[in-house]
Enzyme design. Structure first.
Site, PDB file in Angstrom:
ATOM      1  N   TYR A  27       0.836  -1.203   0.000  1.00  0.00           N
ATOM      2  CA  TYR A  27       0.000   0.000   0.000  1.00  0.00           C
ATOM      3  C   TYR A  27       0.876   1.260   0.000  1.00  0.00           C
ATOM      4  O   TYR A  27       0.661   2.183  -0.786  1.00  0.00           O
ATOM      5  CB  TYR A  27      -0.930  -0.024   1.218  1.00  0.00           C
ATOM      6  CG  TYR A  27      -1.751   1.220   1.384  1.00  0.00           C
ATOM      7  CD1 TYR A  27      -2.806   1.495   0.521  1.00  0.00           C
ATOM      8  CD2 TYR A  27      -1.470   2.126   2.402  1.00  0.00           C
ATOM      9  CE1 TYR A  27      -3.565   2.642   0.668  1.00  0.00           C
ATOM     10  CE2 TYR A  27      -2.222   3.268   2.545  1.00  0.00           C
ATOM     11  CZ  TYR A  27      -3.268   3.527   1.684  1.00  0.00           C
ATOM     12  OH  TYR A  27      -4.011   4.675   1.836  1.00  0.00           O
ATOM     13  N   GLU A  49     -12.228   5.562   4.208  1.00  0.00           N
ATOM     14  CA  GLU A  49     -11.675   6.434   5.255  1.00  0.00           C
ATOM     15  C   GLU A  49     -12.712   6.640   6.354  1.00  0.00           C
ATOM     16  O   GLU A  49     -12.377   6.688   7.538  1.00  0.00           O
ATOM     17  CB  GLU A  49     -11.214   7.775   4.680  1.00  0.00           C
ATOM     18  CG  GLU A  49     -10.026   7.697   3.743  1.00  0.00           C
ATOM     19  CD  GLU A  49      -8.697   7.387   4.402  1.00  0.00           C
ATOM     20  OE1 GLU A  49      -8.614   7.271   5.645  1.00  0.00           O
ATOM     21  OE2 GLU A  49      -7.696   7.262   3.670  1.00  0.00           O
ATOM     22  N   TRP A  57      -5.702   1.665   9.790  1.00  0.00           N
ATOM     23  CA  TRP A  57      -5.882   1.539   8.350  1.00  0.00           C
ATOM     24  C   TRP A  57      -5.612   0.119   7.868  1.00  0.00           C
ATOM     25  O   TRP A  57      -6.234  -0.350   6.919  1.00  0.00           O
ATOM     26  CB  TRP A  57      -5.007   2.563   7.620  1.00  0.00           C
ATOM     27  CG  TRP A  57      -5.254   2.556   6.147  1.00  0.00           C
ATOM     28  CD1 TRP A  57      -4.368   2.174   5.179  1.00  0.00           C
ATOM     29  CD2 TRP A  57      -6.464   2.891   5.457  1.00  0.00           C
ATOM     30  NE1 TRP A  57      -4.956   2.269   3.939  1.00  0.00           N
ATOM     31  CE2 TRP A  57      -6.249   2.708   4.082  1.00  0.00           C
ATOM     32  CE3 TRP A  57      -7.722   3.324   5.877  1.00  0.00           C
ATOM     33  CZ2 TRP A  57      -7.218   2.938   3.119  1.00  0.00           C
ATOM     34  CZ3 TRP A  57      -8.693   3.564   4.916  1.00  0.00           C
ATOM     35  CH2 TRP A  57      -8.442   3.368   3.556  1.00  0.00           C
TER      36      TRP A  57
END
Length: 190
Positions: A27, A49, A57
C-alpha cells in the site's frame, strides 16, 4: 535513516508506520500518496476512510476486498439503491466493519453522488488540495488536520455528506496524493 523510517526486509527504507506487514508495504509503495482521480475511486476512498475512523488503516486494507464485493465496487448508483435488507445483510457480514452508522452514511453519500455530474466529486475534492509544502523530516511535523481538510470537511457536510470529519479528510488527502507526507529518508520521498 531516522526513527521515522524503517528498513524493510527488502533493504528499502520506508515510512516507519509501514512496519513489517507485507500489505502495508505494498500500500505504501503503490498507493499512499499517489494522485488518485475519478469519482468512483474517490468515493471508495472517502467511504473506506469513513469506515476507518477509530480503527487502524491496516484493518481496512485487509477488509477492502470484501468491502468492494459487498458494496458493488463502490458504484454509487448501485449503493444508492441499497435498502434496509441490504443494511441488515451488511450488518451480518463479518468481512467488513459492521457499524450501522457508517453503512448508512455510505449509502446516503452514494445517494448524494447521484446529484453530481461526472467528474464533479473529483474536481471538488481536488480543489482543496494544498500548495506543495516542504517534505516532513519526521511524523511529528505531519498534521492530523489542516485548514484545507477543515474546509473540505465543512463543504462536504454542507452538501450533506457524512463521516467526513477534518481528520478523516486529511487522511483522504494523504492516501489520494493531494498531499505527500512521506518523510525524508523514505524511498518515496526522493
Amino acid at each position: 535513516m531516522t526513527t521515522d523510517t524503517r528498513l524493510g526486509p527488502d533493504g528499502i527504507a520506508r515510512c516507519a508506520w509501514v512496519g513489517d506487514d507485507p500489505e502495508y508495504r505494498r500500500y505504501h509503495d503503490e498507493e499512499w500518496g499517489f494522485p488518485l482521480h475519478g469519482d468512483r475511486p474517490l468515493f471508495e476512498k472517502m467511504s473506506l476512510e469513513g469506515f476507518q475512523a477509530g480503527l487502524s488503516w491496516i484493518t481496512i486494507l485487509r477488509k477492502r476486498p470484501r468491502f468492494r464485493e459487498v458494496f458493488a465496487g463502490f458504484d454509487p448508483e448501485v449503493v444508492a439503491g441499497f435498502g434496509e435488507a441490504d443494511v441488515e445483510r451488511l450488518m451480518g457480514d463479518a468481512g467488513i466493519i459492521r457499524n450501522r452508522a457508517k453503512i448508512l452514511a455510505t449509502i446516503s453519500n452514494a445517494q448524494l453522488m447521484l446529484d453530481l455530474d461526472e467528474g464533479e466529486l473529483d474536481a471538488f475534492l481536488w480543489s482543496f488540495a494544498p500548495a506543495a509544502r516542504p517534505r516532513p523530516v519526521s511524523f511529528a511535523e505531519v498534521p492530523a488536520t489542516t485548514a484545507e481538510s477543515d474546509a473540505m470537511s465543512k463543504a462536504l457536510r454542507k452538501r450533506g455528506f457524512r463521516f467526513v470529519g477534518s481528520t478523516t479528510m486529511y487522511a483522504l488527502m494523504q492516501s489520494s496524493g493531494m498531499v505527500d507526507d512521506h518523510v525524508e529518508g523514505c524511498w518515496r520521498s526522493s
